[in-house]
Design a protein around this motif. Structure first.
Motif, PDB file in Angstrom:
ATOM      1  N   SER A   1     -17.102  17.948  -9.851  1.00  0.00           N
ATOM      2  CA  SER A   1     -17.514  19.048 -10.452  1.00  0.00           C
ATOM      3  C   SER A   1     -16.835  20.271  -9.351  1.00  0.00           C
ATOM      4  CB  SER A   1     -19.224  19.189 -10.287  1.00  0.00           C
ATOM      5  OG  SER A   1     -19.594  19.117  -8.802  1.00  0.00           O
ATOM      6  N   ARG A   2     -17.021  21.359  -9.833  1.00  0.00           N
ATOM      7  CA  ARG A   2     -16.743  22.533  -8.829  1.00  0.00           C
ATOM      8  C   ARG A   2     -17.565  22.494  -7.690  1.00  0.00           C
ATOM      9  NH1 ARG A   2     -17.703  27.705 -11.858  1.00  0.00           N
ATOM     10  NH2 ARG A   2     -19.575  27.476 -11.229  1.00  0.00           N
ATOM     11  N   ALA A   3     -18.839  22.410  -7.985  1.00  0.00           N
ATOM     12  CA  ALA A   3     -19.681  22.340  -6.800  1.00  0.00           C
ATOM     13  C   ALA A   3     -19.371  21.240  -5.537  1.00  0.00           C
ATOM     14  CB  ALA A   3     -21.479  22.085  -7.221  1.00  0.00           C
ATOM     15  N   GLU A   4     -18.943  20.129  -6.180  1.00  0.00           N
ATOM     16  CA  GLU A   4     -18.441  19.104  -5.160  1.00  0.00           C
ATOM     17  C   GLU A   4     -17.139  19.433  -4.362  1.00  0.00           C
ATOM     18  OE1 GLU A   4     -17.842  14.944  -6.491  1.00  0.00           O
ATOM     19  OE2 GLU A   4     -19.774  14.865  -7.509  1.00  0.00           O
ATOM     20  N   TYR A   5     -16.244  20.025  -4.906  1.00  0.00           N
ATOM     21  CA  TYR A   5     -15.053  20.569  -4.387  1.00  0.00           C
ATOM     22  C   TYR A   5     -15.479  21.834  -3.302  1.00  0.00           C
ATOM     23  CZ  TYR A   5     -10.427  22.512  -4.156  1.00  0.00           C
ATOM     24  OH  TYR A   5      -8.928  23.169  -3.378  1.00  0.00           O
ATOM     25  N   GLU A   6     -16.213  22.699  -3.742  1.00  0.00           N
ATOM     26  CA  GLU A   6     -16.854  23.736  -3.146  1.00  0.00           C
ATOM     27  C   GLU A   6     -17.395  23.332  -1.621  1.00  0.00           C
ATOM     28  OE1 GLU A   6     -18.091  27.574  -5.392  1.00  0.00           O
ATOM     29  OE2 GLU A   6     -18.824  25.875  -6.292  1.00  0.00           O
ATOM     30  N   ALA A   7     -18.109  22.252  -1.791  1.00  0.00           N
ATOM     31  CA  ALA A   7     -18.846  21.681  -0.731  1.00  0.00           C
ATOM     32  C   ALA A   7     -17.739  21.029   0.201  1.00  0.00           C
ATOM     33  CB  ALA A   7     -19.893  20.744  -0.970  1.00  0.00           C
ATOM     34  N   GLU A   8     -16.725  20.321  -0.493  1.00  0.00           N
ATOM     35  CA  GLU A   8     -15.486  19.951   0.506  1.00  0.00           C
ATOM     36  C   GLU A   8     -14.973  20.605   1.307  1.00  0.00           C
ATOM     37  OE1 GLU A   8     -13.510  16.168   1.545  1.00  0.00           O
ATOM     38  OE2 GLU A   8     -15.431  16.648   0.860  1.00  0.00           O
ATOM     39  N   TRP A   9     -14.539  21.941   0.500  1.00  0.00           N
ATOM     40  CA  TRP A   9     -13.774  22.952   1.077  1.00  0.00           C
ATOM     41  C   TRP A   9     -14.592  23.586   2.267  1.00  0.00           C
ATOM     42  CZ3 TRP A   9      -9.702  26.010  -1.615  1.00  0.00           C
ATOM     43  CH2 TRP A   9      -9.407  27.185  -0.734  1.00  0.00           C
ATOM     44  N   GLU A  10     -15.939  24.042   1.972  1.00  0.00           N
ATOM     45  CA  GLU A  10     -16.751  24.352   3.093  1.00  0.00           C
ATOM     46  C   GLU A  10     -16.673  23.413   4.225  1.00  0.00           C
ATOM     47  OE1 GLU A  10     -20.461  25.333   1.403  1.00  0.00           O
ATOM     48  OE2 GLU A  10     -19.784  26.826   0.265  1.00  0.00           O
ATOM     49  N   ARG A  11     -16.532  22.078   3.801  1.00  0.00           N
ATOM     50  CA  ARG A  11     -16.649  21.347   5.041  1.00  0.00           C
ATOM     51  C   ARG A  11     -15.565  21.244   5.884  1.00  0.00           C
ATOM     52  NH1 ARG A  11     -14.773  16.674   6.481  1.00  0.00           N
ATOM     53  NH2 ARG A  11     -13.723  16.027   4.222  1.00  0.00           N
ATOM     54  N   TRP A  12     -14.189  21.288   5.030  1.00  0.00           N
ATOM     55  CA  TRP A  12     -13.038  21.530   5.795  1.00  0.00           C
ATOM     56  C   TRP A  12     -12.968  22.719   6.613  1.00  0.00           C
ATOM     57  CZ3 TRP A  12      -9.861  21.155   0.550  1.00  0.00           C
ATOM     58  CH2 TRP A  12      -9.950  19.823   0.015  1.00  0.00           C
ATOM     59  N   GLU A  13     -13.419  24.013   6.090  1.00  0.00           N
ATOM     60  CA  GLU A  13     -13.443  25.039   6.751  1.00  0.00           C
ATOM     61  C   GLU A  13     -14.301  24.650   8.330  1.00  0.00           C
ATOM     62  OE1 GLU A  13     -13.210  28.810   3.858  1.00  0.00           O
ATOM     63  OE2 GLU A  13     -15.088  27.851   4.168  1.00  0.00           O
ATOM     64  N   ARG A  14     -15.433  24.399   8.154  1.00  0.00           N
ATOM     65  CA  ARG A  14     -16.520  24.266   9.127  1.00  0.00           C
ATOM     66  C   ARG A  14     -15.836  23.100  10.112  1.00  0.00           C
ATOM     67  NH1 ARG A  14     -20.006  22.515   6.199  1.00  0.00           N
ATOM     68  NH2 ARG A  14     -20.063  20.529   6.560  1.00  0.00           N
ATOM     69  N   GLU A  15     -15.608  22.157   9.678  1.00  0.00           N
ATOM     70  CA  GLU A  15     -14.963  20.807  10.591  1.00  0.00           C
ATOM     71  C   GLU A  15     -13.594  20.844  11.005  1.00  0.00           C
ATOM     72  OE1 GLU A  15     -16.016  17.008   8.796  1.00  0.00           O
ATOM     73  OE2 GLU A  15     -18.048  17.582   8.523  1.00  0.00           O
ATOM     74  N   ASP A  16     -12.693  21.628  10.221  1.00  0.00           N
ATOM     75  CA  ASP A  16     -11.307  21.351  10.550  1.00  0.00           C
ATOM     76  C   ASP A  16     -10.539  22.966  10.674  1.00  0.00           C
ATOM     77  OD1 ASP A  16     -11.419  18.629  10.170  1.00  0.00           O
ATOM     78  OD2 ASP A  16     -11.105  18.884   8.042  1.00  0.00           O
ATOM     79  N   GLY A  17     -11.299  23.922  10.495  1.00  0.00           N
ATOM     80  CA  GLY A  17     -10.899  25.109  10.608  1.00  0.00           C
ATOM     81  C   GLY A  17      -9.783  25.458   9.624  1.00  0.00           C
TER      82      GLY A  17
END
Length: 134
Positions: free
Chosen positions: A50-66
């Motif tokens: 879902s879009r929500a799953e991808y949004e959560a993954e994107w936010e994790r990438w931003e938070r954890e990986d910059g």
């Protein structure tokens, strides 16, 4: 492709998705996709359902990986209309990304499937695969 006029609406929707991604405009990028869109990436073991799953993954990438998209370029573009309400877009994409380790450039092939829903063209599937030259 049928006529230029028929192709302009789905192509405009796809161009907006690509532009928003390339400018790291996360909200605009995700607004181009239906809530039930699916996503397949070579870096993810599982399909994002879902879009929500991808949004959560994107936010994790931003938070954890910059994670940050710096730019992307779309070449070898092709739009195929499948009836009045479905279009398949494929292209080669070169993306510059930043993370905590610096900048990197990736080259991939991408397919985006869009569907007209209540008069609006939305992405319903995105699939990235490694570029064969890499």
């Amino acid at each position: 492709m049928t006529t230029a006029g028929a192709a302009s609406a789905p192509q405009s929707a796809i161009d907006a998705i690509i532009a928003a991604f390339g400018d790291h405009r996360r909200d605009d990028y995700f607004a181009g996709f239906a809530a039930d869109a699916t996503f397949v990436f070579p870096t993810n073991e599982l399909r994002l359902e879902s879009r929500a799953e991808y949004e959560a993954e994107w936010e994790r990438w931003e938070r954890e990986d910059g994670f940050r998209v710096l730019r992307c370029a779309s070449t070898r573009r092709r739009l195929q209309l499948l009836g009045d309400d479905i279009a398949v877009f494929s292209h080669d994409v070169e993306t510059a990304l930043a993370d905590g380790d610096g900048e990197m450039v990736s080259r991939e092939r991408e397919t985006i499937v869009v569907q007209r829903r209540e008069g609006v063209w939305l992405g319903v599937h995105e699939h990235l695969s490694p570029h064969p030259a890499d």
